[in-house]
Each structure stands twice: as structure tokens, then as C-alpha cells.
Design a protein around this motif. Structure first.
Motif, PDB file in Angstrom:
ATOM      1  N   LEU A 106      -6.214  20.653  21.723  1.00 25.54           N
ATOM      2  CA  LEU A 106      -5.840  21.561  22.614  1.00 25.54           C
ATOM      3  C   LEU A 106      -6.872  22.187  23.452  1.00 25.54           C
ATOM      4  O   LEU A 106      -6.995  22.492  24.561  1.00 25.54           O
ATOM      5  CB  LEU A 106      -4.697  22.755  22.031  1.00 25.54           C
ATOM      6  CG  LEU A 106      -4.188  23.781  23.130  1.00 25.54           C
ATOM      7  CD1 LEU A 106      -2.890  23.901  22.481  1.00 25.54           C
ATOM      8  CD2 LEU A 106      -5.274  25.079  23.206  1.00 25.54           C
ATOM      9  N   GLY A 132      -3.394  21.620  26.323  1.00 29.13           N
ATOM     10  CA  GLY A 132      -4.611  22.479  26.762  1.00 29.13           C
ATOM     11  C   GLY A 132      -4.838  22.001  28.307  1.00 29.13           C
ATOM     12  O   GLY A 132      -5.121  23.018  29.007  1.00 29.13           O
ATOM     13  N   PHE A 155      -7.922  22.119  27.343  1.00 22.78           N
ATOM     14  CA  PHE A 155      -8.048  23.197  28.025  1.00 22.78           C
ATOM     15  C   PHE A 155      -9.717  23.268  28.824  1.00 22.78           C
ATOM     16  O   PHE A 155      -9.701  23.599  30.081  1.00 22.78           O
ATOM     17  CB  PHE A 155      -8.055  24.406  27.125  1.00 22.78           C
ATOM     18  CG  PHE A 155      -8.131  25.739  27.904  1.00 22.78           C
ATOM     19  CD1 PHE A 155      -6.778  26.385  28.337  1.00 22.78           C
ATOM     20  CD2 PHE A 155      -9.283  26.415  28.092  1.00 22.78           C
ATOM     21  CE1 PHE A 155      -7.007  27.459  28.916  1.00 22.78           C
ATOM     22  CE2 PHE A 155      -9.349  27.573  28.854  1.00 22.78           C
ATOM     23  CZ  PHE A 155      -8.368  28.284  29.276  1.00 22.78           C
TER      24      PHE A 155
END
Length: 273
Positions: free
Chosen positions: A258, A52, A262
Motif C-alpha cells: 500500500l 495505495g 501510494f
């Protein structure tokens, strides 16, 4: 401290940032002295988190600035061209390295090693796999700081580069343990497992300096270099991090991690940049 750092030459900034990301790998590799083995769910979550971070960094810290720089350089409606070309070349470059350097991804049986045939040990093959992974990370940091001297000379660009280094450093901590712990579990001594883990990231400050010098020396390649680093990072994410995080029964946790990675990298880049 950050104000003092901002006065350094971009190449020196890139070197220090690369040393910082390497030091984060050292911290992660040192977990081998504290634990006998690493929990697979934790490892999958950390791989998802790293994916991410790298996806977000590829867009906000690399591709978006590449397009903006191309627009400012007079590409007009073709401002997408350097980003598209650099992105694809970055991916093909990592694929070429995959072909010419023998390596073995984590959690893969030894018969699944990639690259030329070799009698190298499993530990060395694991080391090479993580080292390949770390090259685009170092390049991305160097290119981001080099961009400041290559024409994106404003505070936002500096803070964005700092955010990128922070994000990569954060995800290097679990990455270091992800290499050293399995090597220790295979019977290697703690010190040897630690050294193999931390040395896998020694390429990051080297690649960072190369990236910074390249874009400063030839400013016209800046948008291509930014996109190149993004393409190389996305190749690593899709070929290595996501598959590794999704093959041990922890898909949902890894996917949520992830998304968390992110989000954190997006916040770092937008807030600092």
C-alpha cells in the motif's frame, strides 16, 4: 505521441484513457491462460498496492485540484465546501450502489453476499463487485480530463490527468487477475474466466466519457465532481481493498505494498502534474 494526444478534445482523451485502463484489466485477466492459480500473498500485495494508488490519486489528482478550483472560482474561505460535499456524496453514492446491486466481494463466502436477495451465480456476484469498484475509477479519469476544458486548461492539468490514468491502469492489471483466477479455480473454463474478468472494467471508458461530458457541460460542478470521484474511490479502498488485503495472514506485506502504491502514484502525479 503524448504531444499528439494532448491536442485531442478532452472527451476523446477521456475515452482513450478509459480504454487504456480497461486494456490493463484485459492484460491482468489474461494471466488465467498462464497460471493455474494465483498466489494468495501476491493477491494481497496487489490489493494493498491498488489501495495505495487510489488513496494517493484521490488526494493529489482529485481533492487538491477540487479545492484549488473552488478557490479560483471565488469560494474564498469556503473553498473547502465543494470538496467536503462532493467527497461525502461520492461515498454515499457507492453505499447506495452496494444496497441496490447484489454482489460478493473476493475471498468472501457466498452467504456474505450484499445487496438484494438473488439467485445469481457466484461468478456473476463477483463480477458485479469488481464492476462497482471500477465505476469511480472511470469517473475520476473522465473528470480529470474534463477539467482541462472546464477551466483548468494548462499543461499541468493534462499531465496530472495522464498520471491518474497511468496509476489506475497499473493497479487494474492485478485487479483483472484477482477476478479471473478465482473464477477459473472454481471450475470455469479459461476463456469464460478471462471474459468475466476483462468485462468487469468495460464500465471504465463509459464512466470516463460521462464524467468528462458532465464537467464540460456544467463547469460549476467541477470541484464537486472531482471530490465526488475521490469519495467514491476512498469508499472502495476502505470497504473492499484494505480488508481483503489484511485477512489472509499477509498484513505486513500488504501494508508495505500500500505504501509503495501510494508513493508511486504520488510521484506520478507530482512529477507529471
Amino acid at each position: 505521441m503524448l504531444e499528439t494526444f494532448s491536442t485531442f478534445h478532452p472527451v476523446l482523451q477521456a475515452l482513450i484513457a478509459g480504454l487504456f485502463t480497461w486494456s490493463c484489466t484485459i492484460v491482468g485477466s489474461a494471466f488465467v491462460f498462464l497460471f493455474k492459480e494465483i498466489n494468495q500473498k501476491f493477491l494481497d500485495i496487489m490489493n494493498g498496492f491498488a489501495a495505495g494508488v487510489m488513496i494517493a490519486a484521490s488526494f493529489w489528482s482529485l481533492l487538491a485540484p477540487a479545492i484549488t478550483n473552488a478557490e479560483e472560482s471565488g469560494y474564498g474561505v469556503w473553498s473547502f465546501f465543494p470538496a467536503a460535499v462532493g467527497f461525502l456524496v461520492g461515498g454515499f453514492f457507492l453505499r447506495l450502489i452496494d444496497v441496490v446491486i447484489p454482489h460478493l466481494h473476493l475471498n468472501e463466502p457466498e452467504e456474505n453476499k450484499e445487496g438484494p436477495q438473488t439467485k445469481a451465480s457466484k461468478n456473476l456476484l463477483l463480477f458485479l463487485a469488481i464492476t462497482i469498484h471500477n465505476i469511480p475509477e472511470g469517473l475520476s479519469v473522465g473528470v480529470a480530463f474534463g477539467a482541462i476544458a472546464a477551466g483548468v486548461a494548462n499543461g499541468d492539468a493534462f499531465l496530472s490527468a495522464v498520471g491518474l490514468a497511468l496509476g489506475i491502469g497499473i493497479q487494474n492489471i492485478p485487479e483483472g487477475s484477482a477476478l479471473s483466477m478465482p473464477i477459473r479455480a472454481a471450475g470455469t473454463s479459461r476463456w469464460r474466466a478471462f471474459n468475466i474478468g476483462q468485462l468487469s472494467a468495460i464500465v471504465e471508458p463509459i464512466a470516463a466519457v460521462i464524467g468528462a461530458i458532465a464537467v464540460i457541460s456544467i463547469s460549476a460542478i467541477l470541484p464537486y465532481a472531482l471530490a465526488f470521484a475521490a469519495g467514491a474511490m476512498i469508499f472502495v479502498v476502505v470497504e473492499e481493498l484494505i480488508p481483503e488485503s489484511q485477512t489472509n495472514g499477509n498484513k505486513d506485506s500488504a501494508t508495505l505494498a500500500l505504501m509503495g502504491g501510494f508513493t508511486i502514484m504520488m510521484i506520478l502525479d507530482v512529477a507529471l502534474g
